[in-house]
Design a protein around this motif. Structure first.
Motif, PDB file in Angstrom:
ATOM      1  N   GLU A  73       0.801  -1.228   0.000  1.00 13.19           N
ATOM      2  CA  GLU A  73       0.000   0.000   0.000  1.00 13.19           C
ATOM      3  C   GLU A  73       0.831   1.274   0.000  1.00 13.19           C
ATOM      4  O   GLU A  73       0.507   2.229  -0.698  1.00 13.19           O
ATOM      5  CB  GLU A  73      -0.937  -0.013   1.206  1.00 13.19           C
ATOM      6  N   ASP A  79      -3.029  -1.060  -6.217  1.00 13.63           N
ATOM      7  CA  ASP A  79      -4.449  -0.958  -5.872  1.00 13.63           C
ATOM      8  C   ASP A  79      -5.044  -2.350  -5.647  1.00 13.63           C
ATOM      9  O   ASP A  79      -4.454  -3.359  -5.998  1.00 13.63           O
ATOM     10  CB  ASP A  79      -5.224  -0.189  -6.957  1.00 13.63           C
ATOM     11  N   ALA A  80      -6.224  -2.386  -5.057  1.00 15.01           N
ATOM     12  CA  ALA A  80      -6.855  -3.646  -4.648  1.00 15.01           C
ATOM     13  C   ALA A  80      -7.103  -4.586  -5.826  1.00 15.01           C
ATOM     14  O   ALA A  80      -6.871  -5.796  -5.720  1.00 15.01           O
ATOM     15  CB  ALA A  80      -8.153  -3.366  -3.911  1.00 15.01           C
ATOM     16  N   SER A  81      -7.573  -4.076  -6.956  1.00 21.63           N
ATOM     17  CA  SER A  81      -7.859  -4.962  -8.090  1.00 21.63           C
ATOM     18  C   SER A  81      -6.563  -5.555  -8.669  1.00 21.63           C
ATOM     19  O   SER A  81      -6.535  -6.725  -9.035  1.00 21.63           O
ATOM     20  CB  SER A  81      -8.651  -4.231  -9.178  1.00 21.63           C
ATOM     21  N   SER A  82      -5.502  -4.769  -8.728  1.00 17.41           N
ATOM     22  CA  SER A  82      -4.219  -5.290  -9.223  1.00 17.41           C
ATOM     23  C   SER A  82      -3.669  -6.350  -8.272  1.00 17.41           C
ATOM     24  O   SER A  82      -3.122  -7.362  -8.698  1.00 17.41           O
ATOM     25  CB  SER A  82      -3.199  -4.163  -9.374  1.00 17.41           C
ATOM     26  N   ARG A  83      -3.834  -6.110  -6.981  1.00 17.33           N
ATOM     27  CA  ARG A  83      -3.354  -7.076  -5.991  1.00 17.33           C
ATOM     28  C   ARG A  83      -4.118  -8.394  -6.112  1.00 17.33           C
ATOM     29  O   ARG A  83      -3.518  -9.472  -6.096  1.00 17.33           O
ATOM     30  CB  ARG A  83      -3.506  -6.502  -4.589  1.00 17.33           C
ATOM     31  N   GLN A  84      -5.443  -8.312  -6.268  1.00 23.28           N
ATOM     32  CA  GLN A  84      -6.241  -9.530  -6.404  1.00 23.28           C
ATOM     33  C   GLN A  84      -5.868 -10.312  -7.660  1.00 23.28           C
ATOM     34  O   GLN A  84      -5.785 -11.540  -7.629  1.00 23.28           O
ATOM     35  CB  GLN A  84      -7.735  -9.191  -6.399  1.00 23.28           C
ATOM     36  N   ARG A  85      -5.641  -9.619  -8.757  1.00 25.56           N
ATOM     37  CA  ARG A  85      -5.240 -10.267 -10.000  1.00 25.56           C
ATOM     38  C   ARG A  85      -3.883 -10.977  -9.813  1.00 25.56           C
ATOM     39  O   ARG A  85      -3.711 -12.125 -10.195  1.00 25.56           O
ATOM     40  CB  ARG A  85      -5.171  -9.242 -11.132  1.00 25.56           C
ATOM     41  N   GLU A  87      -2.583 -12.005  -7.000  1.00 30.52           N
ATOM     42  CA  GLU A  87      -2.764 -13.119  -6.072  1.00 30.52           C
ATOM     43  C   GLU A  87      -3.359 -14.340  -6.771  1.00 30.52           C
ATOM     44  O   GLU A  87      -2.969 -15.471  -6.498  1.00 30.52           O
ATOM     45  CB  GLU A  87      -3.636 -12.688  -4.891  1.00 30.52           C
ATOM     46  N   ARG A  88      -4.311 -14.113  -7.690  1.00 28.56           N
ATOM     47  CA  ARG A  88      -4.893 -15.240  -8.436  1.00 28.56           C
ATOM     48  C   ARG A  88      -3.839 -15.907  -9.312  1.00 28.56           C
ATOM     49  O   ARG A  88      -3.758 -17.134  -9.369  1.00 28.56           O
ATOM     50  CB  ARG A  88      -6.074 -14.772  -9.288  1.00 28.56           C
TER      51      ARG A  88
END
Length: 151
Positions: A73, A79-85, A87-88
């Motif tokens: 952070e 950002d949250a969406s980039s982090r989730q992508r 992580e997947r």
């Protein structure tokens, strides 16, 4: 130098291998080769180098594990969406990449990512440690067999 290596070489190899697996840009292969060329025990040298390097990688993993939120952070500004992508993708392929944690330049970030993305500690040790063991074992084999090549 030879006397220092004879007296403190194994401890130096362990410490150098540990530091080389953190974010400090060092290499430990030269000391492993030097010990072996001076008649050192290959099994002991490979074991110490692997243990030190794996513990160093665990240190980098711990930085990612406990400092991950701050890094993501505040420093990296992901950002949250980039982090989730990310992580997947890492969940699908990433932990196997820890077998390459011995490589220069990308190895330390792989260990950091392993901590940030919460790879299970046992899985981390098995994958990262296996890659590091293979690297040191191949190097030791090459050094020990160097005299048998026709030259």
């Amino acid at each position: 130098m030879d006397e220092f290596i004879a007296q403190h070489g194994h401890l130096a190899l362990f410490l150098l291998s540990f530091l080389a697996a953190t974010l400090i840009p060092l290499g430990s292969e030269w000391l492993l080769a030097t010990l072996l060329l001076n008649g050192g025990d290959a099994l002991l040298a490979v074991s110490l180098a692997t243990a030190g390097n794996t513990l160093g990688a665990l240190t980098t993993y711990a930085v990612g594990l406990w400092g991950g939120t701050f890094l993501i952070e505040r420093v990296l500004r992901i950002d949250a969406s980039s982090r989730q992508r990310a992580e997947r993708l890492y969940a699908r392929f990433g932990s196997w990449s820890l077998l390459l944690s011995w490589l220069p330049v990308i190895g330390d970030p792989l260990c950091l990512a392993g901590g940030i993305l919460r790879v299970a500690p046992l899985r981390f040790v098995l994958l990262a440690g296996s890659g590091k063991l293979a690297r040191y074992a191949v190097l030791a084999m090459l050094v020990k067999n160097a005299g048998s090549f026709p030259g």
